[in-house]
Scaffold this active site. Structure first.
Site, PDB file in Angstrom:
ATOM      1  N   ALA A 177      -1.745   1.655   6.607  1.00  0.00           N
ATOM      2  CA  ALA A 177      -1.884   0.756   7.609  1.00  0.00           C
ATOM      3  C   ALA A 177      -2.859  -0.136   7.048  1.00  0.00           C
ATOM      4  CB  ALA A 177      -2.776   1.326   8.776  1.00  0.00           C
ATOM      5  N   ASP A 178      -2.720  -1.532   7.788  1.00  0.00           N
ATOM      6  CA  ASP A 178      -3.704  -2.472   7.358  1.00  0.00           C
ATOM      7  C   ASP A 178      -3.847  -3.535   8.601  1.00  0.00           C
ATOM      8  OD1 ASP A 178      -4.920  -4.066   5.132  1.00  0.00           O
ATOM      9  OD2 ASP A 178      -3.812  -5.727   6.184  1.00  0.00           O
ATOM     10  N   THR A 179      -5.106  -4.125   8.579  1.00  0.00           N
ATOM     11  CA  THR A 179      -5.606  -4.693   9.862  1.00  0.00           C
ATOM     12  C   THR A 179      -6.027  -6.111   9.440  1.00  0.00           C
ATOM     13  OG1 THR A 179      -6.209  -2.632  11.095  1.00  0.00           O
ATOM     14  CG2 THR A 179      -7.069  -4.863  11.871  1.00  0.00           C
ATOM     15  N   ALA A 196      -0.492  -3.177  11.028  1.00  0.00           N
ATOM     16  CA  ALA A 196       0.570  -2.913  10.602  1.00  0.00           C
ATOM     17  C   ALA A 196       0.530  -1.322  10.002  1.00  0.00           C
ATOM     18  CB  ALA A 196       1.282  -3.827   9.602  1.00  0.00           C
ATOM     19  N   LYS A 237       0.948  -1.347   0.121  1.00  0.00           N
ATOM     20  CA  LYS A 237      -0.078  -0.193   0.065  1.00  0.00           C
ATOM     21  C   LYS A 237       0.874   1.156   0.096  1.00  0.00           C
ATOM     22  CE  LYS A 237      -4.147  -1.802   2.178  1.00  0.00           C
ATOM     23  NZ  LYS A 237      -4.969  -1.683   3.660  1.00  0.00           N
TER      24      LYS A 237
END
Length: 205
Positions: A78-80, A115, A57
């Protein structure tokens, strides 16, 4: 502090507001297939997955920043993801998928990983962090699950729920970062921003 936020999540915007961080959205254009970045690779661990996706991303956001010829400022991505028994539970495809995910989480402990990547396009420096939290759910019967799915809240959320919404009543306890479970761990974010500021103040060398 000012950042470009490369995320469509309204929850991340709210958390940046809470932290007092000014931001401008740096969202994908219609020509970009943002969802393709979230494809899970074979035999990929949840930690490896969420960090790989966040860096991907960030790469896409840097190219977006260059194409749009924007002034330099740190780019935040960010990524969840939600994991159960080392299996990744992504965003539900439909109501049946959401209900199936919630039945798996019922009465059990699962993990939420978020992250972060902070990329400074001026220097090319990139910092990253990952928050890992444990969440214990109450036992859920079909009526509770179906009523929740009917609200539409599970859609667009990893694991099919949002802890900041109605599903908060299911959470018996957590260990870790509440803001990380929501989607943007503020402690880790502050550490990255402080390191970025220190790097800027120190200059080269």
């Amino acid at each position: 502090m000012f950042v470009y936020l490369a995320s469509q999540s309204p929850r991340r915007r709210q958390l940046l507001d809470q932290a007092g961080v000014a931001y401008e959205l740096l969202l994908p254009g219609v020509e970009e297939d943002a969802e393709a970045l979230e494809t899970v690779c074979a035999d990929e661990s949840p930690a490896a997955y969420v960090q790989r996706v966040t860096h991907a991303k960030a790469d896409a956001a840097v190219q977006r920043w260059q194409r749009r010829q924007l002034p330099p400022a740190p780019i935040l991505c960010a990524d969840t993801t939600v994991t159960l028994d080392d299996r990744i539970l992504g965003k539900p495809a439909n109501a049946a998928d959401a209900a199936a995910m919630l039945r798996q989480l019922s009465g059990r402990r699962h993990q939420v990983l978020t992250a972060l990547v902070l990329h400074d396009p001026a220097s090319g420096q990139r910092q990253s962090a990952c928050s890992v939290s444990d969440v214990w759910f109450d036992t859920l019967d079909d009526a509770r699950i179906d009523a929740y799915v009917a609200t539409g809240e599970p859609f667009g959320k990893a694991g099919g729920y949002g802890i900041q919404g109605r599903a908060a009543t299911w959470v018996a306890r957590i260990e870790g970062s509440f803001s990380g479970i929501v989607g943007l761990p503020l402690f880790e974010l502050d550490q990255l921003l402080r390191a970025d500021r220190a790097g800027r103040a120190g200059g080269p060398g």
